[in-house]
Scaffold this motif. Structure first.
Motif, PDB file in Angstrom:
ATOM      1  N   ALA A 202      -3.258 -10.506   5.722  1.00 55.28           N
ATOM      2  CA  ALA A 202      -3.641  -9.097   5.702  1.00 55.28           C
ATOM      3  C   ALA A 202      -4.417  -8.771   4.428  1.00 55.28           C
ATOM      4  O   ALA A 202      -5.374  -7.985   4.454  1.00 55.28           O
ATOM      5  CB  ALA A 202      -2.392  -8.220   5.804  1.00 55.28           C
ATOM      6  N   ALA A 203      -4.024  -9.375   3.310  1.00 53.78           N
ATOM      7  CA  ALA A 203      -4.722  -9.145   2.043  1.00 53.78           C
ATOM      8  C   ALA A 203      -6.149  -9.686   2.105  1.00 53.78           C
ATOM      9  O   ALA A 203      -7.087  -9.049   1.605  1.00 53.78           O
ATOM     10  CB  ALA A 203      -3.957  -9.808   0.902  1.00 53.78           C
ATOM     11  N   LEU A 292      -0.268  -2.186   0.811  1.00 57.11           N
ATOM     12  CA  LEU A 292       0.162  -3.284   1.678  1.00 57.11           C
ATOM     13  C   LEU A 292       1.531  -3.813   1.243  1.00 57.11           C
ATOM     14  O   LEU A 292       2.418  -4.039   2.080  1.00 57.11           O
ATOM     15  CB  LEU A 292      -0.873  -4.410   1.650  1.00 57.11           C
ATOM     16  CG  LEU A 292      -0.540  -5.664   2.465  1.00 57.11           C
ATOM     17  CD1 LEU A 292      -0.475  -5.328   3.946  1.00 57.11           C
ATOM     18  CD2 LEU A 292      -1.591  -6.756   2.215  1.00 57.11           C
ATOM     19  N   GLU A 295       4.241  -1.290   2.120  1.00 52.71           N
ATOM     20  CA  GLU A 295       4.536  -1.289   3.559  1.00 52.71           C
ATOM     21  C   GLU A 295       5.322  -2.532   3.971  1.00 52.71           C
ATOM     22  O   GLU A 295       6.197  -2.450   4.837  1.00 52.71           O
ATOM     23  CB  GLU A 295       3.225  -1.201   4.366  1.00 52.71           C
ATOM     24  CG  GLU A 295       2.503   0.133   4.226  1.00 52.71           C
ATOM     25  CD  GLU A 295       3.375   1.299   4.650  1.00 52.71           C
ATOM     26  OE1 GLU A 295       4.003   1.227   5.729  1.00 52.71           O
ATOM     27  OE2 GLU A 295       3.434   2.295   3.886  1.00 52.71           O
TER      28      GLU A 295
END
Length: 302
Positions: A202-203, A292, A295
């Motif tokens: 995701a990063a 991120l 979350e």
């Protein structure tokens, strides 16, 4: 401005200059930057007037005057950045960023970081005064931006700017006083291997979002998630959320990950991922990575 022209030491501070007049200057550990150092590296902070494109409604206060006001309240500069411009006439007015520490800050956050205040401004119409909460991790020199909700303030170029910026700075410090608890929570969250890889994937998507000019497709990240999870130093070893987040942040922001590039004609060449040196790129990526991580922490708590 993605390529380094040279780096050097300036009175014990480290300075890096890039294309189009961009500069980053970081103070030596446990020291603050002096005005002479700042003026040498980032003259836009000392601009004596706004760029000619600004209207009469624009209240001009040199950023150095705002910094001096903050210094009187105990905030001292530890890093400055100046953005570049291909238009040489604009280089003395471009966006700039100042990271500061309050002399009253005591102790480390999470055992390895110190709180910082981040100030953005420009005199060419590209930015209002912006204040954000930050952390600086001593082990890996990661300059994090941790703003959530009240930990970000925008001050327009009008009215009593110095007073408003100082008031905003203390608001951010107050609203972010639980940052140590948030970091401690992240240190206590263990990520399984698949979760760590999902976080890194995701990063990478946050960092590499450029679209192909012809096809409109988003280009794939040049490296695999495992590359930005790699441990560089013993203190970073571990699968808790805090250290995972910091390893990923360091690899993405600092760059230097080797990969093989394949051109359209099939020719292969060895390259390295680029550091994120631009002010907007650095701020936006840091903010997104912090969200991120927060979350991921919420998902684990659920």
């Amino acid at each position: 401005m993605e390529f380094i022209m040279f780096t050097s030491n300036f009175n014990s501070a480290r300075v890096a200059k890039f294309g189009s007049g961009s500069t980053i200057l970081r103070a030596a550990r446990d020291t603050f930057l002096e005005e002479g150092q700042i003026a040498n590296a980032c003259p836009s902070i000392f601009a004596s007037e706004a760029h000619g494109s600004r209207s009469e409604k624009y209240t001009y206060i040199p950023t150095i005057d705002v910094l001096r006001g903050l210094q009187r309240e105990g905030f001292q500069p530890v890093e400055v950045r100046q953005g570049g411009s291909r238009d040489e006439e604009k280089r003395g007015f471009t966006k700039h960023m100042i990271r500061m520490r309050h002399t009253g800050s005591v102790g480390l956050v999470g055992g390895d970081s110190v709180r910082e205040l981040v100030l953005l401004n420009a005199h060419d119409g590209t930015s209002s005064y912006q204040l954000m909460s930050g952390l600086f991790r001593m082990i890996c020199t990661n300059g994090l931006i941790t703003c959530e909700g009240g930990e970000m303030q925008r001050i327009a170029h009008k009215g009593d700017i110095i007073h408003n910026v100082i008031e905003g700075a203390f608001t951010i410090i107050e609203n972010g006083k639980d940052i140590g608890e948030r970091v401690d929570y992240m240190r206590g969250v263990t990520l399984e291997q698949g979760e760590g890889e999902a976080f890194a994937k995701a990063a990478l998507a946050l960092r590499y979002t450029a679209k192909d000019a012809e096809t409109g497709e988003v280009k794939a990240a040049p490296v695999e998630p495992s590359r930005i999870l790699r441990v560089r130093r013993e203190a970073d070893a571990g699968n808790d959320l805090w250290r995972t987040f910091n390893r990923v942040q360091e690899h993405l922001v600092h760059g230097g990950q080797g990969y093989t590039h394949r051109a359209a004609n099939g020719r292969r060449s060895r390259r390295e991922t680029r550091p994120v040196n631009s002010i907007d790129g650095n701020v936006n990526l840091n903010k997104a990575l912090w969200v991120l991580a927060q979350e991921m922490g919420k998902l684990k708590a659920a």
